[in-house]
Scaffold this motif. Structure first.
Motif, PDB file in Angstrom:
ATOM      1  N   ALA A 100     -56.111  45.985  12.230  1.00 53.09           N
ATOM      2  CA  ALA A 100     -56.263  46.686  10.952  1.00 53.09           C
ATOM      3  C   ALA A 100     -55.030  47.520  10.613  1.00 53.09           C
ATOM      4  O   ALA A 100     -54.793  47.847   9.448  1.00 53.09           O
ATOM      5  CB  ALA A 100     -57.504  47.565  10.977  1.00 53.09           C
ATOM      6  N   LEU A 101     -54.227  47.846  11.620  1.00 53.54           N
ATOM      7  CA  LEU A 101     -52.995  48.628  11.408  1.00 53.54           C
ATOM      8  C   LEU A 101     -51.782  47.750  11.100  1.00 53.54           C
ATOM      9  O   LEU A 101     -50.692  48.273  10.910  1.00 53.54           O
ATOM     10  CB  LEU A 101     -52.663  49.451  12.663  1.00 53.54           C
ATOM     11  N   GLU A 102     -51.964  46.439  11.059  1.00 52.49           N
ATOM     12  CA  GLU A 102     -50.820  45.525  10.926  1.00 52.49           C
ATOM     13  C   GLU A 102     -49.895  45.866   9.768  1.00 52.49           C
ATOM     14  O   GLU A 102     -48.689  45.876   9.929  1.00 52.49           O
ATOM     15  CB  GLU A 102     -51.305  44.079  10.799  1.00 52.49           C
ATOM     16  N   ARG A 133     -54.611  57.195  17.845  1.00 52.25           N
ATOM     17  CA  ARG A 133     -55.818  57.609  17.119  1.00 52.25           C
ATOM     18  C   ARG A 133     -56.710  56.407  16.801  1.00 52.25           C
ATOM     19  O   ARG A 133     -57.938  56.481  16.938  1.00 52.25           O
ATOM     20  CB  ARG A 133     -55.446  58.333  15.818  1.00 52.25           C
ATOM     21  N   ALA A 134     -56.106  55.300  16.393  1.00 55.69           N
ATOM     22  CA  ALA A 134     -56.883  54.103  16.055  1.00 55.69           C
ATOM     23  C   ALA A 134     -57.615  53.561  17.278  1.00 55.69           C
ATOM     24  O   ALA A 134     -58.787  53.181  17.194  1.00 55.69           O
ATOM     25  CB  ALA A 134     -55.969  53.031  15.463  1.00 55.69           C
ATOM     26  N   ALA A 135     -56.939  53.546  18.416  1.00 53.92           N
ATOM     27  CA  ALA A 135     -57.563  53.037  19.649  1.00 53.92           C
ATOM     28  C   ALA A 135     -58.729  53.927  20.069  1.00 53.92           C
ATOM     29  O   ALA A 135     -59.806  53.429  20.413  1.00 53.92           O
ATOM     30  CB  ALA A 135     -56.528  52.941  20.764  1.00 53.92           C
ATOM     31  N   ARG A 195     -58.238  57.770  27.843  1.00 53.45           N
ATOM     32  CA  ARG A 195     -56.778  57.729  27.716  1.00 53.45           C
ATOM     33  C   ARG A 195     -56.321  56.451  27.024  1.00 53.45           C
ATOM     34  O   ARG A 195     -56.913  55.393  27.198  1.00 53.45           O
ATOM     35  CB  ARG A 195     -56.109  57.753  29.090  1.00 53.45           C
ATOM     36  N   VAL A 196     -55.242  56.605  26.280  1.00 52.87           N
ATOM     37  CA  VAL A 196     -54.499  55.471  25.745  1.00 52.87           C
ATOM     38  C   VAL A 196     -53.093  55.624  26.294  1.00 52.87           C
ATOM     39  O   VAL A 196     -52.399  56.593  25.983  1.00 52.87           O
ATOM     40  CB  VAL A 196     -54.479  55.470  24.201  1.00 52.87           C
ATOM     41  N   ARG A 223     -62.723  46.017  20.570  1.00 52.52           N
ATOM     42  CA  ARG A 223     -62.707  46.974  19.461  1.00 52.52           C
ATOM     43  C   ARG A 223     -61.314  47.529  19.231  1.00 52.52           C
ATOM     44  O   ARG A 223     -60.880  47.709  18.085  1.00 52.52           O
ATOM     45  CB  ARG A 223     -63.709  48.095  19.733  1.00 52.52           C
ATOM     46  N   VAL A 224     -60.572  47.771  20.315  1.00 54.25           N
ATOM     47  CA  VAL A 224     -59.195  48.271  20.169  1.00 54.25           C
ATOM     48  C   VAL A 224     -58.328  47.204  19.518  1.00 54.25           C
ATOM     49  O   VAL A 224     -57.527  47.497  18.624  1.00 54.25           O
ATOM     50  CB  VAL A 224     -58.623  48.723  21.532  1.00 54.25           C
TER      51      VAL A 224
END
Length: 161
Positions: free
Chosen positions: A84-86, A128-130, A139-140, A77-78
């Motif tokens: 999607a952020l590319e 935020r996206a992760a 955590r990220v 999912r991450v």
């Protein structure tokens, strides 16, 4: 009539504010209700021929993840969220790579083209996206190398003068 995703987000924000004002007994009641709904969701997933159809809905997918029932691993999912952020990342000449995951955390390597460091808004958007893609993560961890120092020698300055 069902709620659209925007109404769900607004409701979640309102609910978070209400939860902050609860006394300990209220928190226990909410926790018991969440556990009951989690059990019901688990039964729905077991009865569903293809749980990935459930997970495709933003709200249901989020709830499945929060209860440890999402059919897809957090890493997958991450990765999808980062893909999607590319376009956004390309505008900032930045790439992101998922380098590892363990339990409640993912590790990401952020690199920028040239010698500049990734701007804080880019790092924040990646985090935020992760977390939105895998809300069960706590955590990220972002590895962002420091920018390289650029040294210009006196000979280079003289040759251009």
């Amino acid at each position: 009539m069902g709620w659209d995703d925007e109404r769900v987000r607004e409701h979640v924000q309102r609910l978070e504010g209400l939860l902050d004002g609860l006394d300990p007994g209220g928190h226990q009641a909410v926790q018991a209700l969440v556990e009951l709904y989690g059990e019901a969701l688990g039964r729905i997933v077991r009865l569903c021929a293809d749980p990935s159809t459930l997970a495709g809905d933003e709200l249901v997918g989020h709830l499945l993840a929060m209860h440890g029932l999402h059919p897809e691993a957090p890493e997958a999912r991450v990765r999808r969220a980062l893909a999607a952020l590319e376009g956004f990342l390309a505008k900032h000449r930045t790439t992101v790579e998922l380098t590892g995951a363990d339990g409640d955390a993912v590790r990401l390597r952020v690199a920028t083209e040239g010698r500049a460091a990734a701007p804080r808004p880019v790092l924040d958007a990646v985090e935020r996206a992760a977390l939105a893609a895998a809300p069960e993560l706590e955590r990220v961890e972002i590895e962002a190398p420091a920018p390289e120092k650029v040294l210009i020698t006196l000979d280079q300055v003289r040759s251009r003068a």
